[in-house]
Motif scaffolding. Structure first.
Motif, PDB file in Angstrom:
ATOM      1  N   CYS A 153       0.851  -1.183   0.000  1.00 46.65           N
ATOM      2  CA  CYS A 153       0.000   0.000   0.000  1.00 46.65           C
ATOM      3  C   CYS A 153       0.893   1.241   0.000  1.00 46.65           C
ATOM      4  O   CYS A 153       2.073   1.156   0.284  1.00 46.65           O
ATOM      5  CB  CYS A 153      -0.958   0.009   1.183  1.00 46.65           C
ATOM      6  SG  CYS A 153      -0.157  -0.182   2.763  1.00 46.65           S
ATOM      7  N   PHE A 154       0.346   2.383  -0.289  1.00 44.49           N
ATOM      8  CA  PHE A 154       1.159   3.563  -0.529  1.00 44.49           C
ATOM      9  C   PHE A 154       1.607   4.276   0.752  1.00 44.49           C
ATOM     10  O   PHE A 154       2.522   5.085   0.718  1.00 44.49           O
ATOM     11  CB  PHE A 154       0.382   4.543  -1.415  1.00 44.49           C
ATOM     12  CG  PHE A 154       1.214   5.694  -1.892  1.00 44.49           C
ATOM     13  CD1 PHE A 154       2.237   5.504  -2.807  1.00 44.49           C
ATOM     14  CD2 PHE A 154       0.993   6.960  -1.406  1.00 44.49           C
ATOM     15  CE1 PHE A 154       3.019   6.548  -3.240  1.00 44.49           C
ATOM     16  CE2 PHE A 154       1.765   8.025  -1.835  1.00 44.49           C
ATOM     17  CZ  PHE A 154       2.781   7.810  -2.764  1.00 44.49           C
ATOM     18  N   PHE A 155       1.002   3.998   1.922  1.00 54.75           N
ATOM     19  CA  PHE A 155       1.315   4.805   3.096  1.00 54.75           C
ATOM     20  C   PHE A 155       2.715   4.555   3.654  1.00 54.75           C
ATOM     21  O   PHE A 155       3.182   5.301   4.509  1.00 54.75           O
ATOM     22  CB  PHE A 155       0.253   4.620   4.194  1.00 54.75           C
ATOM     23  CG  PHE A 155       0.374   3.349   4.990  1.00 54.75           C
ATOM     24  CD1 PHE A 155       1.198   3.286   6.100  1.00 54.75           C
ATOM     25  CD2 PHE A 155      -0.351   2.224   4.639  1.00 54.75           C
ATOM     26  CE1 PHE A 155       1.300   2.123   6.843  1.00 54.75           C
ATOM     27  CE2 PHE A 155      -0.247   1.069   5.368  1.00 54.75           C
ATOM     28  CZ  PHE A 155       0.585   1.015   6.476  1.00 54.75           C
ATOM     29  N   GLY A 156       3.431   3.580   3.150  1.00 58.05           N
ATOM     30  CA  GLY A 156       4.797   3.342   3.601  1.00 58.05           C
ATOM     31  C   GLY A 156       5.817   4.239   2.930  1.00 58.05           C
ATOM     32  O   GLY A 156       6.953   4.355   3.391  1.00 58.05           O
ATOM     33  N   PHE A 157       5.435   4.911   1.847  1.00 52.26           N
ATOM     34  CA  PHE A 157       6.368   5.768   1.125  1.00 52.26           C
ATOM     35  C   PHE A 157       6.903   6.916   1.986  1.00 52.26           C
ATOM     36  O   PHE A 157       8.111   7.176   1.964  1.00 52.26           O
ATOM     37  CB  PHE A 157       5.727   6.296  -0.158  1.00 52.26           C
ATOM     38  CG  PHE A 157       6.664   7.114  -0.988  1.00 52.26           C
ATOM     39  CD1 PHE A 157       7.695   6.505  -1.682  1.00 52.26           C
ATOM     40  CD2 PHE A 157       6.522   8.482  -1.057  1.00 52.26           C
ATOM     41  CE1 PHE A 157       8.583   7.256  -2.442  1.00 52.26           C
ATOM     42  CE2 PHE A 157       7.393   9.241  -1.811  1.00 52.26           C
ATOM     43  CZ  PHE A 157       8.429   8.623  -2.500  1.00 52.26           C
ATOM     44  N   PRO A 158       6.072   7.635   2.755  1.00 51.72           N
ATOM     45  CA  PRO A 158       6.626   8.694   3.614  1.00 51.72           C
ATOM     46  C   PRO A 158       7.597   8.159   4.667  1.00 51.72           C
ATOM     47  O   PRO A 158       8.582   8.832   4.998  1.00 51.72           O
ATOM     48  CB  PRO A 158       5.398   9.325   4.280  1.00 51.72           C
ATOM     49  CG  PRO A 158       4.269   8.979   3.400  1.00 51.72           C
ATOM     50  CD  PRO A 158       4.607   7.664   2.770  1.00 51.72           C
ATOM     51  N   ILE A 159       7.342   6.971   5.166  1.00 45.51           N
ATOM     52  CA  ILE A 159       8.265   6.364   6.145  1.00 45.51           C
ATOM     53  C   ILE A 159       9.596   6.074   5.466  1.00 45.51           C
ATOM     54  O   ILE A 159      10.662   6.391   5.997  1.00 45.51           O
ATOM     55  CB  ILE A 159       7.649   5.073   6.725  1.00 45.51           C
ATOM     56  CG1 ILE A 159       6.395   5.392   7.525  1.00 45.51           C
ATOM     57  CG2 ILE A 159       8.670   4.333   7.593  1.00 45.51           C
ATOM     58  CD1 ILE A 159       5.595   4.196   7.924  1.00 45.51           C
ATOM     59  N   LEU A 160       9.544   5.504   4.288  1.00 45.25           N
ATOM     60  CA  LEU A 160      10.754   5.195   3.531  1.00 45.25           C
ATOM     61  C   LEU A 160      11.510   6.465   3.155  1.00 45.25           C
ATOM     62  O   LEU A 160      12.744   6.509   3.237  1.00 45.25           O
ATOM     63  CB  LEU A 160      10.379   4.405   2.282  1.00 45.25           C
ATOM     64  CG  LEU A 160      11.493   3.718   1.525  1.00 45.25           C
ATOM     65  CD1 LEU A 160      12.255   2.755   2.437  1.00 45.25           C
ATOM     66  CD2 LEU A 160      10.934   2.980   0.340  1.00 45.25           C
ATOM     67  N   LEU A 161      10.796   7.499   2.789  1.00 44.64           N
ATOM     68  CA  LEU A 161      11.418   8.779   2.461  1.00 44.64           C
ATOM     69  C   LEU A 161      12.096   9.374   3.697  1.00 44.64           C
ATOM     70  O   LEU A 161      13.216   9.882   3.619  1.00 44.64           O
ATOM     71  CB  LEU A 161      10.368   9.739   1.896  1.00 44.64           C
ATOM     72  CG  LEU A 161      10.880  11.084   1.415  1.00 44.64           C
ATOM     73  CD1 LEU A 161      11.811  10.892   0.218  1.00 44.64           C
ATOM     74  CD2 LEU A 161       9.720  11.981   1.039  1.00 44.64           C
ATOM     75  N   GLY A 162      11.433   9.301   4.841  1.00 40.20           N
ATOM     76  CA  GLY A 162      12.015   9.813   6.086  1.00 40.20           C
ATOM     77  C   GLY A 162      13.279   9.071   6.490  1.00 40.20           C
ATOM     78  O   GLY A 162      14.276   9.681   6.909  1.00 40.20           O
ATOM     79  N   VAL A 163      13.271   7.759   6.358  1.00 37.86           N
ATOM     80  CA  VAL A 163      14.461   6.968   6.684  1.00 37.86           C
ATOM     81  C   VAL A 163      15.584   7.275   5.695  1.00 37.86           C
ATOM     82  O   VAL A 163      16.757   7.328   6.080  1.00 37.86           O
ATOM     83  CB  VAL A 163      14.133   5.457   6.705  1.00 37.86           C
ATOM     84  CG1 VAL A 163      15.370   4.630   6.915  1.00 37.86           C
ATOM     85  CG2 VAL A 163      13.117   5.150   7.781  1.00 37.86           C
ATOM     86  N   GLY A 164      15.238   7.522   4.448  1.00 36.11           N
ATOM     87  CA  GLY A 164      16.241   7.882   3.452  1.00 36.11           C
ATOM     88  C   GLY A 164      16.907   9.215   3.765  1.00 36.11           C
ATOM     89  O   GLY A 164      18.127   9.358   3.647  1.00 36.11           O
ATOM     90  N   VAL A 165      16.117  10.201   4.181  1.00 35.82           N
ATOM     91  CA  VAL A 165      16.675  11.501   4.570  1.00 35.82           C
ATOM     92  C   VAL A 165      17.539  11.344   5.816  1.00 35.82           C
ATOM     93  O   VAL A 165      18.630  11.926   5.911  1.00 35.82           O
ATOM     94  CB  VAL A 165      15.542  12.529   4.795  1.00 35.82           C
ATOM     95  CG1 VAL A 165      16.071  13.797   5.440  1.00 35.82           C
ATOM     96  CG2 VAL A 165      14.853  12.851   3.485  1.00 35.82           C
ATOM     97  N   TRP A 166      17.073  10.542   6.775  1.00 42.68           N
ATOM     98  CA  TRP A 166      17.847  10.272   7.989  1.00 42.68           C
ATOM     99  C   TRP A 166      19.197   9.648   7.632  1.00 42.68           C
ATOM    100  O   TRP A 166      20.230  10.035   8.162  1.00 42.68           O
ATOM    101  CB  TRP A 166      17.037   9.377   8.909  1.00 42.68           C
ATOM    102  CG  TRP A 166      17.682   8.978  10.192  1.00 42.68           C
ATOM    103  CD1 TRP A 166      18.773   9.550  10.795  1.00 42.68           C
ATOM    104  CD2 TRP A 166      17.276   7.927  11.057  1.00 42.68           C
ATOM    105  NE1 TRP A 166      19.051   8.914  11.971  1.00 42.68           N
ATOM    106  CE2 TRP A 166      18.150   7.914  12.162  1.00 42.68           C
ATOM    107  CE3 TRP A 166      16.250   6.989  11.014  1.00 42.68           C
ATOM    108  CZ2 TRP A 166      18.022   6.999  13.196  1.00 42.68           C
ATOM    109  CZ3 TRP A 166      16.131   6.100  12.052  1.00 42.68           C
ATOM    110  CH2 TRP A 166      17.012   6.100  13.134  1.00 42.68           C
TER     111      TRP A 166
END
Length: 89
Positions: A54-67
């Motif tokens: 589902c699409f709601f994991g994309f912001p989590i993945l983006l946040g971990v990528g920035v981190w």
């Protein structure tokens, strides 16, 4: 030059690992910072799995990528120490 002991881990290696595989916490595992590494690994895997189903994991993945990117920059500039508090080589 300062008389303080240096880590046996390389800042360049840690930074590159964190830059390219930081979503999985590989750079943190390399410098033996396991608590942060496990957190990055769990969030990265959770983000990947929930993005696939589902699409709601994309912001989590983006946040971990920035981190991971910020963490890599800090490793390159000497802002991160190893598990024993020693500066990376």
């Amino acid at each position: 030059a300062t008389g303080l002991p240096l880590s046996d881990k390389s800042a360049t290696t840690a930074g590159l690992l964190q830059l390219f595989l930081g979503v999985f916490g590989i750079g943190r595992f390399y410098i033996d910072s396991t608590q942060i590494a496990v957190l990055q690994l769990c969030l990265g895997l959770f983000g990947f799995v929930t993005t696939i189903f589902c699409f709601f994991g994309f912001p989590i993945l983006l946040g971990v990528g920035v981190w991971a990117l910020v963490d890599a920059i800090m490793m390159f500039t000497g802002g991160v120490k190893d598990n024993y508090g020693r500066k990376l080589r």
